[in-house]
Design a protein around this motif. Sequence first.
Motif, PDB file in Angstrom:
ATOM      1  N   GLN A   1      -5.781  -4.088  39.370  1.00  0.00           N
ATOM      2  CA  GLN A   1      -5.687  -2.710  38.885  1.00  0.00           C
ATOM      3  C   GLN A   1      -4.800  -2.628  37.645  1.00  0.00           C
ATOM      4  N   TYR A   2      -3.698  -3.366  37.665  1.00  0.00           N
ATOM      5  CA  TYR A   2      -2.782  -3.401  36.525  1.00  0.00           C
ATOM      6  C   TYR A   2      -3.502  -3.908  35.277  1.00  0.00           C
TER       7      TYR A   2
ATOM      8  N   ASN B   1       3.544  -2.118  44.102  1.00  0.00           N
ATOM      9  CA  ASN B   1       3.264  -0.815  43.507  1.00  0.00           C
ATOM     10  C   ASN B   1       3.108  -0.962  42.002  1.00  0.00           C
ATOM     11  N   LEU B   2       2.544   0.070  41.423  1.00  0.00           N
ATOM     12  CA  LEU B   2       2.496   0.201  39.973  1.00  0.00           C
ATOM     13  C   LEU B   2       3.533   1.266  39.637  1.00  0.00           C
ATOM     14  N   TYR B   3       4.573   0.888  38.927  1.00  0.00           N
ATOM     15  CA  TYR B   3       5.705   1.773  38.649  1.00  0.00           C
ATOM     16  C   TYR B   3       5.583   2.279  37.216  1.00  0.00           C
TER      17      TYR B   3
ATOM     18  N   THR C   1       6.184   3.497  30.347  1.00  0.00           N
ATOM     19  CA  THR C   1       6.345   2.089  30.680  1.00  0.00           C
ATOM     20  C   THR C   1       5.663   1.846  32.015  1.00  0.00           C
ATOM     21  N   VAL C   2       4.755   0.877  32.050  1.00  0.00           N
ATOM     22  CA  VAL C   2       4.013   0.545  33.269  1.00  0.00           C
ATOM     23  C   VAL C   2       4.439  -0.848  33.711  1.00  0.00           C
ATOM     24  N   THR C   3       4.925  -0.938  34.961  1.00  0.00           N
ATOM     25  CA  THR C   3       5.394  -2.204  35.510  1.00  0.00           C
ATOM     26  C   THR C   3       4.648  -2.505  36.801  1.00  0.00           C
ATOM     27  N   LEU C   4       4.169  -3.721  36.934  1.00  0.00           N
ATOM     28  CA  LEU C   4       3.550  -4.176  38.174  1.00  0.00           C
ATOM     29  C   LEU C   4       4.626  -4.794  39.049  1.00  0.00           C
ATOM     30  N   ASN C   5       4.791  -4.276  40.260  1.00  0.00           N
ATOM     31  CA  ASN C   5       5.708  -4.856  41.246  1.00  0.00           C
ATOM     32  C   ASN C   5       4.870  -5.487  42.349  1.00  0.00           C
ATOM     33  N   GLY C   6       5.137  -6.759  42.653  1.00  0.00           N
ATOM     34  CA  GLY C   6       4.325  -7.492  43.615  1.00  0.00           C
ATOM     35  C   GLY C   6       3.028  -7.928  42.952  1.00  0.00           C
ATOM     36  N   MET C   7       2.129  -8.479  43.753  1.00  0.00           N
ATOM     37  CA  MET C   7       0.877  -8.996  43.202  1.00  0.00           C
ATOM     38  C   MET C   7      -0.368  -8.277  43.744  1.00  0.00           C
TER      39      MET C   7
END
Length: 161
Positions: A149-150, A122-124, A138-144
């Motif tokens: 998109q990130y 997900n994009l958190y 704050t934008v965090t990339l979870n997983g790949m």
Amino acid sequence: MEEKIFLLYTDNPAQTKRLGAFLGEAGRSGIVVCLEGELGAGKTTLTQGMAAFLHCNSASSPTFNLMNVYEGDVSIYHFDLYRLNSEDDLYEIGFYEYVQENGEIIIIEWPDRFSDALPEDNLYIRMCEQKDGRRKITVTLNGMKYQKQYEELKYLCQSLR
């Protein structure tokens, strides 16, 4: 694995909507977006910007519906987990079936209420209103899965800085 995270600020609702449009552009091939923030932090404003960019019907906070669907260039499924009491409630609203879909945009507000139920990829996005009225985001990339998109969102957001 290196943590993927970036920070930005929006100065007003128009900039928050513009960020939403950037998110819509980056996520048009499908993405799961988790939006965390207190009431009034700008979650609905960001979603409205995304929906407008994707030519969807008007977006609003789904608090009383638990889920809204916006039809446009891409379908957006907008969940609000604030009023849910247990994971059983997630099953009742079909949450797990929707978040397994590909090609749609899934927005989950109040994801921290059921963090164990979130998709691994997900994009958190954490939104916090500052004393000066700005939004700290704050934008965090979870997983790949949403790496592309990130990176696109991070590039597009350079004009907000």
